[in-house]
Design a protein around this motif. Sequence first.
Motif, PDB file in Angstrom:
ATOM      1  N   UNK A 260       0.836  -1.204   0.000  1.00 46.36           N
ATOM      2  CA  UNK A 260       0.000   0.000   0.000  1.00 46.36           C
ATOM      3  C   UNK A 260       0.868   1.251   0.000  1.00 46.36           C
ATOM      4  N   UNK A 261       1.996   1.211   0.718  1.00 42.75           N
ATOM      5  CA  UNK A 261       2.882   2.371   0.785  1.00 42.75           C
ATOM      6  C   UNK A 261       3.544   2.636  -0.565  1.00 42.75           C
ATOM      7  N   UNK A 262       3.996   1.566  -1.225  1.00 45.02           N
ATOM      8  CA  UNK A 262       4.641   1.720  -2.536  1.00 45.02           C
ATOM      9  C   UNK A 262       3.656   2.262  -3.564  1.00 45.02           C
ATOM     10  N   UNK A 263       2.438   1.755  -3.519  1.00 49.19           N
ATOM     11  CA  UNK A 263       1.431   2.209  -4.470  1.00 49.19           C
ATOM     12  C   UNK A 263       1.046   3.663  -4.195  1.00 49.19           C
ATOM     13  N   UNK A 264       0.976   4.027  -2.939  1.00 52.53           N
ATOM     14  CA  UNK A 264       0.689   5.418  -2.578  1.00 52.53           C
ATOM     15  C   UNK A 264       1.751   6.348  -3.151  1.00 52.53           C
ATOM     16  N   UNK A 265       3.007   5.924  -3.066  1.00 51.27           N
ATOM     17  CA  UNK A 265       4.114   6.720  -3.606  1.00 51.27           C
ATOM     18  C   UNK A 265       3.966   6.916  -5.120  1.00 51.27           C
ATOM     19  N   UNK A 266       3.631   5.848  -5.826  1.00 51.31           N
ATOM     20  CA  UNK A 266       3.455   5.951  -7.275  1.00 51.31           C
ATOM     21  C   UNK A 266       2.271   6.846  -7.625  1.00 51.31           C
ATOM     22  N   UNK A 267       1.198   6.717  -6.870  1.00 53.73           N
ATOM     23  CA  UNK A 267      -0.005   7.501  -7.167  1.00 53.73           C
ATOM     24  C   UNK A 267       0.233   8.996  -7.006  1.00 53.73           C
ATOM     25  N   UNK A 268       1.119   9.371  -6.111  1.00 54.24           N
ATOM     26  CA  UNK A 268       1.399  10.798  -5.911  1.00 54.24           C
ATOM     27  C   UNK A 268       1.931  11.442  -7.171  1.00 54.24           C
ATOM     28  N   UNK A 269       2.691  10.675  -7.964  1.00 55.21           N
ATOM     29  CA  UNK A 269       3.270  11.223  -9.194  1.00 55.21           C
ATOM     30  C   UNK A 269       2.315  11.130 -10.375  1.00 55.21           C
ATOM     31  N   UNK A 270       1.217  10.391 -10.215  1.00 55.89           N
ATOM     32  CA  UNK A 270       0.313  10.142 -11.346  1.00 55.89           C
ATOM     33  C   UNK A 270      -1.010  10.894 -11.248  1.00 55.89           C
ATOM     34  N   UNK A 271      -1.429  11.221 -10.029  1.00 58.17           N
ATOM     35  CA  UNK A 271      -2.780  11.734  -9.824  1.00 58.17           C
ATOM     36  C   UNK A 271      -3.069  13.009 -10.613  1.00 58.17           C
ATOM     37  N   UNK A 272      -2.106  13.920 -10.688  1.00 56.91           N
ATOM     38  CA  UNK A 272      -2.369  15.169 -11.418  1.00 56.91           C
ATOM     39  C   UNK A 272      -2.356  14.938 -12.920  1.00 56.91           C
ATOM     40  N   UNK A 273      -1.463  14.078 -13.389  1.00 53.63           N
ATOM     41  CA  UNK A 273      -1.348  13.842 -14.837  1.00 53.63           C
ATOM     42  C   UNK A 273      -2.550  13.081 -15.399  1.00 53.63           C
ATOM     43  N   UNK A 274      -3.046  12.113 -14.647  1.00 52.08           N
ATOM     44  CA  UNK A 274      -4.118  11.247 -15.156  1.00 52.08           C
ATOM     45  C   UNK A 274      -5.430  11.454 -14.409  1.00 52.08           C
TER      46      UNK A 274
ATOM     47  N   UNK B  67      -7.473  -1.395  -0.776  1.00 51.72           N
ATOM     48  CA  UNK B  67      -7.735  -2.806  -0.474  1.00 51.72           C
ATOM     49  C   UNK B  67      -6.515  -3.481   0.140  1.00 51.72           C
ATOM     50  N   UNK B  68      -5.318  -2.969  -0.146  1.00 54.68           N
ATOM     51  CA  UNK B  68      -4.100  -3.573   0.395  1.00 54.68           C
ATOM     52  C   UNK B  68      -3.969  -3.362   1.896  1.00 54.68           C
ATOM     53  N   UNK B  69      -4.769  -2.475   2.430  1.00 46.61           N
ATOM     54  CA  UNK B  69      -4.754  -2.268   3.885  1.00 46.61           C
ATOM     55  C   UNK B  69      -5.686  -3.250   4.589  1.00 46.61           C
TER      56      UNK B  69
ATOM     57  N   UNK C 299     -15.384  -7.736  -3.949  1.00 46.01           N
ATOM     58  CA  UNK C 299     -14.095  -8.275  -4.381  1.00 46.01           C
ATOM     59  C   UNK C 299     -13.060  -7.178  -4.552  1.00 46.01           C
ATOM     60  N   UNK C 300     -13.465  -6.038  -5.070  1.00 49.40           N
ATOM     61  CA  UNK C 300     -12.535  -4.930  -5.246  1.00 49.40           C
ATOM     62  C   UNK C 300     -12.080  -4.371  -3.901  1.00 49.40           C
ATOM     63  N   UNK C 301     -13.007  -4.245  -2.959  1.00 48.10           N
ATOM     64  CA  UNK C 301     -12.641  -3.683  -1.652  1.00 48.10           C
ATOM     65  C   UNK C 301     -11.743  -4.612  -0.844  1.00 48.10           C
ATOM     66  N   UNK C 302     -11.824  -5.913  -1.128  1.00 45.25           N
ATOM     67  CA  UNK C 302     -11.001  -6.870  -0.398  1.00 45.25           C
ATOM     68  C   UNK C 302      -9.839  -7.396  -1.244  1.00 45.25           C
ATOM     69  N   UNK C 303      -9.620  -6.759  -2.404  1.00 46.81           N
ATOM     70  CA  UNK C 303      -8.507  -7.115  -3.285  1.00 46.81           C
ATOM     71  C   UNK C 303      -8.476  -8.618  -3.577  1.00 46.81           C
ATOM     72  N   UNK C 304      -9.625  -9.166  -3.899  1.00 43.88           N
ATOM     73  CA  UNK C 304      -9.728 -10.600  -4.178  1.00 43.88           C
ATOM     74  C   UNK C 304      -9.325 -10.862  -5.629  1.00 43.88           C
ATOM     75  N   UNK C 305      -8.234 -11.579  -5.840  1.00 38.35           N
ATOM     76  CA  UNK C 305      -7.828 -11.946  -7.204  1.00 38.35           C
ATOM     77  C   UNK C 305      -7.661 -13.446  -7.370  1.00 38.35           C
ATOM     78  N   UNK C 306      -8.075 -14.196  -6.352  1.00 38.94           N
ATOM     79  CA  UNK C 306      -8.148 -15.650  -6.476  1.00 38.94           C
ATOM     80  C   UNK C 306      -9.171 -16.153  -5.466  1.00 38.94           C
ATOM     81  N   UNK C 307      -9.812 -17.268  -5.797  1.00 37.55           N
ATOM     82  CA  UNK C 307     -10.808 -17.858  -4.906  1.00 37.55           C
ATOM     83  C   UNK C 307     -10.564 -19.354  -4.811  1.00 37.55           C
ATOM     84  N   UNK C 308     -10.980 -19.978  -3.671  1.00 41.48           N
ATOM     85  CA  UNK C 308     -11.725 -19.414  -2.551  1.00 41.48           C
ATOM     86  C   UNK C 308     -10.863 -18.483  -1.695  1.00 41.48           C
TER      87      UNK C 308
END
Length: 399
Positions: free
Chosen positions: A230-244, A259-261, A360-369
């Motif tokens: 979550x921390x790494x993604x937050x760092x990347x998002x800081x550089x992208x949010x204004x551009x995109x 969801x990573x939290x 599924x999105x809120x819980x970052x589910x990418x495999x089941x069960x």
Amino acid sequence: MSGDTAFYFSFPIFQLLPNLLIPLKMKTKVTAFRALLSIAGIFPVFAFSQEGGYTIKGSIDPSYVGKIYLVDEVNHKYVPIDSTDVSQGTYVFKGPHVTYPRMAFIMSNANYERRSCPIFLEDGNIYVKTKQPHYLYTSEQGGTLNNAIFHAYRQDLNYATKDSVVNAARIEYFLNPNPTKEEAEAQFKRRNNKASARTKAINDTYYNTYKEQYFGLMMLRNILGTRMTAEELTHELKTLESRFKGHPYLTDLIAMRDAKTVTVGAKAPDFTSIDMKGKEIHLSDYKGHYVLLDFWASWCGPCRTEIPHLQAAHKKFGDRLTILSVSLDDKKKAWTDAVHALNMPWIHACDLKAWGSNAALKYSVNSIPKTFLIDPEGYIIASDLRGKELEKKLAEVLR
């Protein structure tokens, strides 16, 4: 555009898979470069960014009969934008200005999930060259910046994960044509590890080189973001949010980061879904109860294997435990039929959005069960409980 009835089917969470990019600033250099490419026949057209919309010109084996579809991805589902007939091995799509350049797909008129070619839908003149209709995925695409990057990326990735592995296997055969079982397994593992390392390096290189392009945003959303904290993604998002700003991919990335939290000890995110009677339900409806949140689907074999353990838990702890099974189906009949056939007498929910479901999105589910055990205060106290581990944990908590 045709008036064909829209079709919908679930969009799998799959690995979406350009060395020719030269930074040109002078107008004369741009003109000369385009002329050179045209004369050389490298690209039919090399279109630079424009505001006039998109044109997709495709070529395919003249023996192909039927329609070709241009398909978007909305809420993790395929949704057609347009369709057209193929005439003597060619077809054309035209559309308005693309506000948010993104991945789209060229699909054949049969077996949509397998016969698709990913492209970047963006303003400009895009081309798609298909040699074999049965292998639409291997088509060549280009003509615009992000398609040029994407095409080169796919070529590099294909070599790293396929050609290099095949070449290594051939060499090892000559060096040791009769390996023991242990030697063969070690060779296979070594080749796969090498290919995985190469793939990671290619992904990282392309992202870091083109992170200011829409291609980079796609890479982060579809591949790299899933392995970041979550921390790494937050760092990347800081550089992208204004551009995109406003791009749906950015919205997805923010949801992915949040969801990573969702880990043991964290507050369980509330979500909205639909029960079997069509009524809206929320996780918060069951606050004050121990809740076993179970993600599954009617088509999931491993999920079905776990059902007897859920049945045993319901029978033993039903008065103290609420089981809420959230299905990732996208067809209501398949979901409800499976619930009845498999004898699952507890609470069920499904918003028919498959992997794109709200829960599924809120819980970052990418495999089941996938399971989460939630205490009466709404905190996650365990996850990924299966089989005897589930029985043991429930006995410990609900003794």
